[in-house]
Structures are given as C-alpha cells and as structure tokens.
Design an enzyme around this catalytic site. Structure first.
Site, mmCIF file in Angstrom:
data_model
loop_
_atom_site.group_PDB
_atom_site.id
_atom_site.type_symbol
_atom_site.label_atom_id
_atom_site.label_comp_id
_atom_site.label_asym_id
_atom_site.label_seq_id
_atom_site.Cartn_x
_atom_site.Cartn_y
_atom_site.Cartn_z
ATOM 1 N N LYS A 36 0.319 -1.211 -4.001
ATOM 2 C CA LYS A 36 -0.801 -0.343 -4.369
ATOM 3 C C LYS A 36 -0.841 0.886 -3.467
ATOM 4 O O LYS A 36 -1.086 2.005 -3.931
ATOM 5 C CB LYS A 36 -2.115 -1.120 -4.280
ATOM 6 C CG LYS A 36 -2.293 -2.150 -5.386
ATOM 7 C CD LYS A 36 -3.470 -3.072 -5.114
ATOM 8 C CE LYS A 36 -3.589 -4.159 -6.178
ATOM 9 N NZ LYS A 36 -4.599 -5.176 -5.864
ATOM 10 N N GLN A 80 -9.115 -7.232 -1.759
ATOM 11 C CA GLN A 80 -8.085 -8.082 -2.349
ATOM 12 C C GLN A 80 -8.512 -9.547 -2.351
ATOM 13 O O GLN A 80 -8.931 -10.096 -1.324
ATOM 14 C CB GLN A 80 -6.772 -7.927 -1.570
ATOM 15 C CG GLN A 80 -5.602 -8.707 -2.131
ATOM 16 C CD GLN A 80 -5.147 -8.161 -3.475
ATOM 17 O OE1 GLN A 80 -5.043 -6.957 -3.665
ATOM 18 N NE2 GLN A 80 -4.864 -9.046 -4.402
ATOM 19 N N ASP A 103 -12.282 -2.290 -9.264
ATOM 20 C CA ASP A 103 -11.836 -3.546 -9.874
ATOM 21 C C ASP A 103 -12.719 -3.938 -11.053
ATOM 22 O O ASP A 103 -12.338 -4.783 -11.868
ATOM 23 C CB ASP A 103 -11.854 -4.681 -8.834
ATOM 24 C CG ASP A 103 -10.451 -5.059 -8.368
ATOM 25 O OD1 ASP A 103 -9.481 -4.740 -9.082
ATOM 26 O OD2 ASP A 103 -10.336 -5.680 -7.298
#
Length: 283
Positions: A36, A80, A103
């Site tokens: 990422k 994460q 997200d």
C-alpha cells in the site's frame, strides 16, 4: 486515473495523504502495508506509515488515531486488521473520523451505505463492483449471489449490488442446497474464506465469477495461494472469472487510493473525482 487526479490537485497546492497504522508483526499484514505504501507514493500521494509494537495499549492506539484525525495533511486513515487480541477492533475503527475512514468500516459509513446515501465504500466490494460494471455494463435485473456474510465484504457487496438493481441473495455456510443457489447466479461473488469451496459445477454457464478469497495452502510440497472457487473447473463454464492472486487484490488497493483521493477532495470542498478504471483482472 488516480495519479492524473493527484497531479491536478498538486497543481493547486493540495497533496492527498494516506496514513496506515500497523500493530504487531503479522507477516501478511506487513506485506499488505508495504505494498500500500509503495502504490500510494507511486500515485503521487503522501504516505504516512505508523508501525506499533503488538504490546501497545488500546489507549495509545486511540491516541494515535486522534492525532491523525486532527492532522490536516492526513485525508485517509487505515488501521490494518486484524488487531492483537487485547484490542477492541470495533472501538478503534469507530474512533476514526468517518470522513477519513477510507476502509468504509465506520458504523456511520456502514449505515449510509445500507440506506443508499453517499458514504465511504469498503475497498474490496467497490473494486468488485467496478470490475462487474466494466465487464457487464448495466447490472440491473441480474441475479447476484454473494457467498459470505462478513461486514468487510459480503454485506457491503450485497448493498452495492442492490443499489445497481440486482436481485441479491446472501448465501453462507448454513444455506440449504448452496450448490443450487450458486447455480442460479448470473453474478457469483465468493467471499467465504474456504479454499476451492465452490467447484465448477456450481457455476451457471456464462456467469461472471468474482473470487475474493485468498487462501494459503500446501500443495505438492509447496505453499500457494488459491481462491474460494476452484478456478480450473469454474473457468471451463464461467463467462468471466477473476484469478487468485492478481484479480481482486490489485483493485482493492486501487480503490483504497481512490477513496483517499475522494476524502481529500471532500475535505477541500471539491467535487468527488471519477473512480479509477478497472485493470485487466477479469479473464
């Protein structure tokens, strides 16, 4: 398209910024975070990476999230998952500013998506939808079956398909005659986390199959990644099918960058950018 839009923003003195927080040393998570970061920088965005020890307290993590919420250089925040067992993941996710929740997991964004309003959309389902629309065009009236009912993929995927006027079924491990349900699908999305659970004879001839699964298995003395669909048999009957790896994964990261770009535009009072185009990931 993301890189081009970032360049346009930079010409106006605006640089989108994505902060990724990694707690612990989970090998898969480390790979995801590294990839990422690389792709964020390649798109011309600022990448802020925060790596915390697995023993860090939830209070310390929440304090970091609060600082990122208040930082005007940070437009997107991603914590994460999974988090260490001593942490409440929902509490951490819901501490993120919903406008920076790239997200799409914050309860406010979940509610907005579920009621058809403008929200941050989870990256993986959004990437799946982009591929489906690129392949099929108008999805209205198609029968769609989503195998898997997770908050991360299954449920938001169903909401997105409903918004496109599909007839949607959410199937799962307790669905009676799951094979028959799958065979009725024009669009079959597999997101159940079981390697090769769906064989080719569960796939309707000509159906479009999106395989979200990423399962690591031992085969022939080697470790390999496979999806939730038995690719070899399903590819014989499907009209199109995504491979694993190399299918949904790249689109997920592309949509993460697109969400960060969107968050940046909204923070600066600009119109939402056009979504990224799909990549050549549907065989």
């Amino acid at each position: 398209r993301v890189a081009a839009s970032v360049s346009e923003l930079k010409a106006r003195g605006i640089v989108p910024g994505l902060a990724v927080v990694l707690v612990g040393e989970d090998p898969a998570s480390q790979v995801y975070v590294r990839n990422k970061g690389i792709q964020t920088r390649e798109a011309g965005m600022e990448s802020f990476e925060h790596k915390l020890d697995a023993s860090v307290s939830q209070e310390e993590l929440l304090a970091l999230v609060a600082r990122l919420n208040a930082d005007p250089a940070v437009h997107g925040i991603l914590v994460q998952l999974p988090l260490p067992g001593h942490m409440d993941a929902e509490a951490v996710i819901n501490a993120i500013d919903p406008q920076k929740d790239v997200d799409g997991f914050h309860i406010l964004n979940v509610g907005l998506l579920g009621t058809g309003q403008k929200s941050m959309v989870p990256c993986t389902p959004l990437g799946c939808l982009l591929m489906l629309k690129d392949r099929l065009g108008d999805l209205a009236g198609l029968n769609a079956v989503v195998v898997g009912r997770s908050n991360i993929v299954g449920k938001p995927m169903a909401q997105l398909l409903l918004k496109e006027s599909c007839t949607v079924t959410i199937a799962h491990s307790r669905t009676k005659d799951l094979a028959a349900v799958c065979r009725g699908a024009d669009i079959l999305v597999a997101a159940v986390g079981r390697p090769r659970m769906i064989p080719g004879d569960w796939v309707k001839p000509g159906a479009t199959v999106i395989d979200v699964g990423i399962n690591r298995i031992e085969e022939g003395g080697k470790t390999r990644l496979v999806g939730d669909v038995d690719y070899d048999s399903a590819a014989q009957v499907a009209g199109a099918i995504t491979p694993v790896p190399g299918g949904v994964g790249p689109m997920t990261i592309a949509c993460l960058l697109a969400n960060t770009l969107t968050a940046c535009c909204r923070a600066n009072g600009l119109p939402d950018p056009e979504l990224v185009g799909t990549e050549e990931t549907v065989a």
